[in-house]
Design an enzyme around this catalytic site. Structure first.
Site, PDB file in Angstrom:
ATOM      1  CD  GLU A  52      33.758  21.120  69.816  1.00  0.00           C
ATOM      2  OE1 GLU A  52      33.728  22.323  69.552  1.00  0.00           O
ATOM      3  OE2 GLU A  52      34.815  20.443  69.777  1.00  0.00           O
ATOM      4  CE  LYS A 127      35.180  25.955  69.936  1.00  0.00           C
ATOM      5  NZ  LYS A 127      35.490  24.840  69.014  1.00  0.00           N
ATOM      6  CB  CYS A 166      36.746  22.146  71.606  1.00  0.00           C
ATOM      7  SG  CYS A 166      37.868  21.185  70.530  1.00  0.00           S
TER       8      CYS A 166
END
Length: 281
Positions: A52, A127, A166
């Protein structure tokens, strides 16, 4: 009507895990990413996974000041190198264009870009779950991605790689949605923040996502200040086949397609589900 032809499936698909240390120096970050791709090419990998925020990172927070468009230098270089080396790439970055926050300040999007072995952008995941936990407020700098966006699943050498990033790892429904879309492997680029129990959470959650989905997990963390590193590759039976420490490293593993099929035959839990995953809205 004839069946749709399927890509040839290899006995193993080779994946390079690039646990990089990333800072605010875009040029240095790009050099590190390109070096990882060269290492992957020498290992004859089919896919390389960067963490990321591989373009630029500040552990205090990432927003529009570190963002660049998808046609900017970072993704353009990844596309060029993917085509030159004939390997696919999954990498986290930050792009401008997010909706302003409640304070009216501009926000960016935390994205994962998938590039195929021909150098084309195969998909972009924005995300969904922003890291507003453990004292962090990612939503102050970043806008969430749309809940109803199609899952990002990339075909590589006969295996299907589903992408999340994540904090998404803490939400099992995100992984299950990718498996429902056909993912055999869950790919998790991350900059997993350090702190009490955080490394343990990272490992435990990656193993859990593998077991409950009978899917391999390739979890690639950043190394360096404020993050845990500790990338790992987990088999569909929950066995950890590769686990790194907290320093920058590039390692290559083989994912066994036959093992995946065998695990899912012995443990058909996916076929036994009684609930579907739907967005909350």
């Amino acid at each position: 009507m004839s069946a749709r032809p399927q890509p040839p499936q290899r006995p193993a698909v080779r994946v390079t895990v690039a646990q990089l240390e990333v800072g605010q120096d875009r040029h240095a970050n790009l050099l590190a990413a390109r070096d990882a791709l060269r290492t992957a090419a020498r290992a004859r990998a089919d896919l390389v996974v960067l963490p990321e925020y591989a373009c630029a990172f500040d552990p205090r927070g990432v927003g529009v000041e570190l963002a660049e468009p998808l046609d900017g230098p970072f993704v353009s270089a990844l596309r060029e190198d993917a085509a030159a080396h004939g390997l696919a790439v999954v990498a986290g970055t930050t792009v401008p264009g997010g909706e302003p926050g409640a304070d009216g300040q501009p926000r960016a999007h935390n994205v994962v870009v998938a590039v195929d072995a021909g150098g084309q952008v195969a998909g972009v995941y924005r995300k969904v779950h922003l890291y507003d936990a453990f004292g962090h407020r990612e939503s102050q700098r970043l806008a969430p991605g749309p809940l109803d966006a199609p899952p990002l699943v990339l075909d590589v050498a006969g295996l299907r790689f589903g992408v999340l990033t994540c904090y998404d790892l803490r939400f099992p429904e995100s992984a299950r949605r990718l498996v429902d879309a056909g993912a055999d492997v869950l790919v998790v680029p991350a900059a997993w923040a350090s702190g009490d129990l955080k490394a343990m959470h990272w490992r435990t959650l990656a193993v859990a996502r593998a077991i409950e989905n009978t899917a391999a997990v390739v979890a690639v963390g950043q190394a360096g200040r404020g993050v845990v590193g500790r990338s790992l590759v987990v088999g569909p039976d929950g066995v950890v086949g590769l686990e790194l420490d907290d320093v920058p490293q590039v390692r290559t593993v083989d994912l066994d397609a036959d093992e995946l099929r065998s695990v899912r035959e012995r443990n058909p839990s996916l076929a036994h589900r009684r609930y579907a995953v739907v967005p909350r809205g």
